[in-house]
Design an enzyme around this catalytic site. Structure first.
Site, PDB file in Angstrom:
ATOM      1  N   GLN A  11      43.411  31.422  37.972  1.00 52.25           N
ATOM      2  CA  GLN A  11      42.610  30.439  37.516  1.00 52.25           C
ATOM      3  C   GLN A  11      43.062  29.680  36.241  1.00 52.25           C
ATOM      4  O   GLN A  11      43.447  30.451  35.330  1.00 52.25           O
ATOM      5  CB  GLN A  11      41.275  30.843  37.345  1.00 52.25           C
ATOM      6  CG  GLN A  11      40.203  29.945  37.263  1.00 52.25           C
ATOM      7  CD  GLN A  11      38.963  30.754  37.848  1.00 52.25           C
ATOM      8  OE1 GLN A  11      38.893  31.523  38.437  1.00 52.25           O
ATOM      9  NE2 GLN A  11      37.777  29.947  37.230  1.00 52.25           N
ATOM     10  N   SER A  91      45.607  37.848  37.764  1.00 51.29           N
ATOM     11  CA  SER A  91      44.376  37.901  38.324  1.00 51.29           C
ATOM     12  C   SER A  91      44.204  37.411  39.730  1.00 51.29           C
ATOM     13  O   SER A  91      44.684  38.075  40.690  1.00 51.29           O
ATOM     14  CB  SER A  91      43.544  36.876  37.393  1.00 51.29           C
ATOM     15  OG  SER A  91      42.040  37.370  37.568  1.00 51.29           O
ATOM     16  N   LEU A  92      43.551  36.382  40.054  1.00 47.24           N
ATOM     17  CA  LEU A  92      43.608  36.036  41.552  1.00 47.24           C
ATOM     18  C   LEU A  92      44.833  35.877  42.144  1.00 47.24           C
ATOM     19  O   LEU A  92      45.060  36.098  43.293  1.00 47.24           O
ATOM     20  CB  LEU A  92      43.108  34.294  41.526  1.00 47.24           C
ATOM     21  CG  LEU A  92      43.234  33.553  42.641  1.00 47.24           C
ATOM     22  CD1 LEU A  92      42.617  33.865  43.842  1.00 47.24           C
ATOM     23  CD2 LEU A  92      43.209  32.175  42.363  1.00 47.24           C
ATOM     24  N   ARG A 116      35.258  36.372  46.378  1.00 38.40           N
ATOM     25  CA  ARG A 116      35.405  36.677  45.009  1.00 38.40           C
ATOM     26  C   ARG A 116      35.144  35.667  44.018  1.00 38.40           C
ATOM     27  O   ARG A 116      34.428  36.020  43.152  1.00 38.40           O
ATOM     28  CB  ARG A 116      37.096  37.016  44.743  1.00 38.40           C
ATOM     29  CG  ARG A 116      37.418  37.597  43.381  1.00 38.40           C
ATOM     30  CD  ARG A 116      39.088  37.959  43.363  1.00 38.40           C
ATOM     31  NE  ARG A 116      39.430  38.363  42.182  1.00 38.40           N
ATOM     32  CZ  ARG A 116      39.986  37.827  41.175  1.00 38.40           C
ATOM     33  NH1 ARG A 116      39.908  36.437  41.270  1.00 38.40           N
ATOM     34  NH2 ARG A 116      40.338  38.520  40.044  1.00 38.40           N
ATOM     35  N   HIS A 202      37.224  40.038  33.825  1.00 32.28           N
ATOM     36  CA  HIS A 202      38.040  41.161  33.365  1.00 32.28           C
ATOM     37  C   HIS A 202      37.123  41.879  32.416  1.00 32.28           C
ATOM     38  O   HIS A 202      37.654  42.546  31.481  1.00 32.28           O
ATOM     39  CB  HIS A 202      39.390  40.886  33.055  1.00 32.28           C
ATOM     40  CG  HIS A 202      40.200  40.059  34.359  1.00 32.28           C
ATOM     41  ND1 HIS A 202      40.405  40.986  35.331  1.00 32.28           N
ATOM     42  CD2 HIS A 202      40.471  38.846  34.410  1.00 32.28           C
ATOM     43  CE1 HIS A 202      41.248  40.153  36.087  1.00 32.28           C
ATOM     44  NE2 HIS A 202      41.349  39.085  35.790  1.00 32.28           N
ATOM     45  N   GLN A 251      40.017  45.744  39.438  1.00 35.21           N
ATOM     46  CA  GLN A 251      40.749  44.547  38.627  1.00 35.21           C
ATOM     47  C   GLN A 251      39.773  43.567  38.091  1.00 35.21           C
ATOM     48  O   GLN A 251      40.257  43.155  36.856  1.00 35.21           O
ATOM     49  CB  GLN A 251      41.567  43.441  39.798  1.00 35.21           C
ATOM     50  CG  GLN A 251      42.525  42.370  39.136  1.00 35.21           C
ATOM     51  CD  GLN A 251      42.756  41.233  40.086  1.00 35.21           C
ATOM     52  OE1 GLN A 251      41.514  40.778  40.649  1.00 35.21           O
ATOM     53  NE2 GLN A 251      43.878  40.990  40.571  1.00 35.21           N
TER      54      GLN A 251
END
Length: 313
Positions: A11, A91-92, A116, A202, A251
């Site tokens: 992102q 991340s993603l 998600r 996060h 995560q």
């Protein structure tokens, strides 16, 4: 061709119009976009290609859109029999990496990343938070500042993304993050700036989202990857489906250890990287981590051709 490491963006790399040249010129990618629209029940590809920007910026749309763009590019790259030694996704992007490695079916991955995004969006509404980039300070110093801000304010503040030397992101409740920014400036940070995000990703504020996502991951069809995937939360390679599931579960609340992930890949002898997805963010981070490594960003047909030509030399 030269052996490569794959990098998949997360992102923040999105932009309206990403994938337009792919959809206009390559029927297989156009079909993949249509398949995603049909599966999700709305025009995700229309948001990608035409906007509006506000719709693309919504986390629940951003995440499947970036995943779809990366998947379309990988479908083309995979035809060339690349010698992939390892992959990592920011991340993603870890889900995109897993799809490329054959550990996650395209449709399964699309469904999970849409969920998600929705869960993270909802968590941001239920427990509003913030994120801020701290530039010009050592990562350990920033991590200590985040802890100190939490202790002083009694609001959540923690290091969330270790992106590059001198570039660390803190995440948490607004009051905690703002105090961390103040402390960073007083410690000599070059910049401390809020990021345009809808939640404290996060960080522990994502625990409700992580709990619900874990239920979906438990039912997901995940197989062993065809090449190692370097996990965000541990900066260590994943070889088994059972490892993948547990790392994805943690995560959302753990920091992205990007610097260590890249360093692990370079330590394996990987010096050529391909960034597969929108933008050139990860190529920029790689230059800051190790200038000896080369990253070719692939985001449209022209950049794909250029990258392949470079790997042949």
């Amino acid at each position: 061709m030269k052996p490569v490491g794959l990098l998949f963006p997360g992102q923040g790399s999105q932009f309206v119009g990403m994938g337009r040249e792919l959809a206009d010129t390559i029927p297989e990618v156009r079909s993949l976009f249509a398949e995603a629209d049909a599966q999700l029940g709305f025009g995700l590809s229309t948001i990608m290609l035409e906007g509006p920007d506000a719709a693309l910026m919504e986390t629940r749309n951003t995440q499947p859109a970036i995943y779809l763009h990366s998947a379309g590019l990988w479908m083309l790259l995979d035809r060339y029999g690349l010698d992939v030694r390892a992959a990592a996704g920011h991340s993603l992007g870890e889900y995109s990496a897993l799809h490329a490695a054959g550990a996650l079916d395209f449709r399964e991955g699309l469904e999970i990343v849409r969920l998600r995004g929705e869960l993270m969006y909802r968590a941001g509404l239920e427990r509003p938070g913030a994120m801020a980039a701290i530039l010009g300070l050592d990562s350990d110093e920033v991590a200590g500042i985040a802890i100190r801000a939490a202790e002083e304010t009694n609001f959540v503040s923690q290091a969330a993304n270790f992106n590059a030397p001198g570039q660390t992101v803190v995440s948490g409740e607004v009051e905690g993050v703002e105090r961390a920014m103040e402390l960073a400036r007083s410690s000599g940070a070059r910049r401390a700036v809020r990021l345009p995000v809808s939640g404290a990703f996060h960080s522990e504020l994502m625990e409700p989202a992580a709990t619900e996502l874990a239920e979906r991951l438990a039912a997901a069809r995940i197989t062993d990857p065809s090449f190692p995937i370097v996990a965000n939360s541990s900066a260590s390679p994943l070889f088994r489906a059972s490892e993948i599931r547990s790392r994805l579960e943690e995560q959302l609340t753990q920091p992205v250890r990007w610097v260590e992930s890249i360093e692990w890949m370079i330590a394996q002898g990987i010096t050529d990287f391909l960034e597969v997805g929108p933008g050139k963010v990860l190529a920029g981070l790689l230059r800051k981590i190790d200038r000896r490594a080369l990253c070719r960003s692939i985001f449209d047909p022209a950049s794909l051709d250029t990258a392949l030509e470079g790997l042949r030399q």
